[in-house]
Write a protein that holds these residues in place. Sequence first.
Motif, PDB file in Angstrom:
ATOM      1  N   LEU A  57       0.732  -0.999   0.013  1.00 31.56           N
ATOM      2  CA  LEU A  57       0.045  -0.029   0.169  1.00 31.56           C
ATOM      3  C   LEU A  57       0.750   1.128  -0.064  1.00 31.56           C
ATOM      4  CD1 LEU A  57      -2.912  -0.912   2.255  1.00 31.56           C
ATOM      5  CD2 LEU A  57      -2.856  -0.612   0.015  1.00 31.56           C
ATOM      6  N   ALA A  58       1.902   1.280   0.784  1.00 29.14           N
ATOM      7  CA  ALA A  58       2.850   2.201   0.839  1.00 29.14           C
ATOM      8  C   ALA A  58       3.409   2.785  -0.559  1.00 29.14           C
ATOM      9  CB  ALA A  58       3.876   2.198   1.889  1.00 29.14           C
ATOM     10  N   MET A  60       2.310   1.723  -3.516  1.00 28.56           N
ATOM     11  CA  MET A  60       1.261   2.223  -4.300  1.00 28.56           C
ATOM     12  C   MET A  60       0.898   3.810  -4.132  1.00 28.56           C
ATOM     13  SD  MET A  60      -1.374  -0.978  -4.478  1.00 28.56           S
ATOM     14  CE  MET A  60      -2.698  -0.105  -4.911  1.00 28.56           C
ATOM     15  N   SER A  61       0.791   4.179  -2.872  1.00 34.96           N
ATOM     16  CA  SER A  61       0.640   5.574  -2.759  1.00 34.96           C
ATOM     17  C   SER A  61       1.829   6.684  -3.156  1.00 34.96           C
ATOM     18  CB  SER A  61       0.377   5.791  -1.160  1.00 34.96           C
ATOM     19  OG  SER A  61       1.657   5.651  -0.264  1.00 34.96           O
ATOM     20  N   GLU A  62       2.830   6.217  -3.130  1.00 32.25           N
ATOM     21  CA  GLU A  62       3.986   6.971  -3.439  1.00 32.25           C
ATOM     22  C   GLU A  62       3.969   7.189  -4.985  1.00 32.25           C
ATOM     23  OE1 GLU A  62       7.457   4.976  -2.563  1.00 32.25           O
ATOM     24  OE2 GLU A  62       7.420   5.575  -0.248  1.00 32.25           O
ATOM     25  N   ARG A  63       3.436   6.058  -5.931  1.00 31.52           N
ATOM     26  CA  ARG A  63       3.188   6.547  -7.109  1.00 31.52           C
ATOM     27  C   ARG A  63       2.268   7.483  -7.540  1.00 31.52           C
ATOM     28  NH1 ARG A  63       3.921   0.159  -9.090  1.00 31.52           N
ATOM     29  NH2 ARG A  63       5.619  -0.276  -8.250  1.00 31.52           N
ATOM     30  N   ALA A  64       1.254   7.445  -6.805  1.00 29.81           N
ATOM     31  CA  ALA A  64       0.165   8.293  -7.235  1.00 29.81           C
ATOM     32  C   ALA A  64       0.423   9.835  -6.982  1.00 29.81           C
ATOM     33  CB  ALA A  64      -0.957   8.021  -6.332  1.00 29.81           C
TER      34      ALA A  64
END
Length: 64
Positions: A57-58, A60-64
């Motif tokens: 999840l971490a 994935m959130s960095e990519r957004a």
Amino acid sequence: MAKRYWPGLYWWRHAALYGALLAVGAATLQWLDYRWLARTHSTELYLLLVASVSLRLASMSERA
């Protein structure tokens, strides 16, 4: 006249049977070992699962 077979023609059936029995035995031993591992180290396995989900999840959130 009776049909004659070569003496060693069906050796592969015995080899396949022994191979299948060994495969079933190995799978059973691995299943029992997994059950023992899951029972004795269940807390560590749950922590590993939570940590891997958190990392995913971490990342994935960095990519957004």
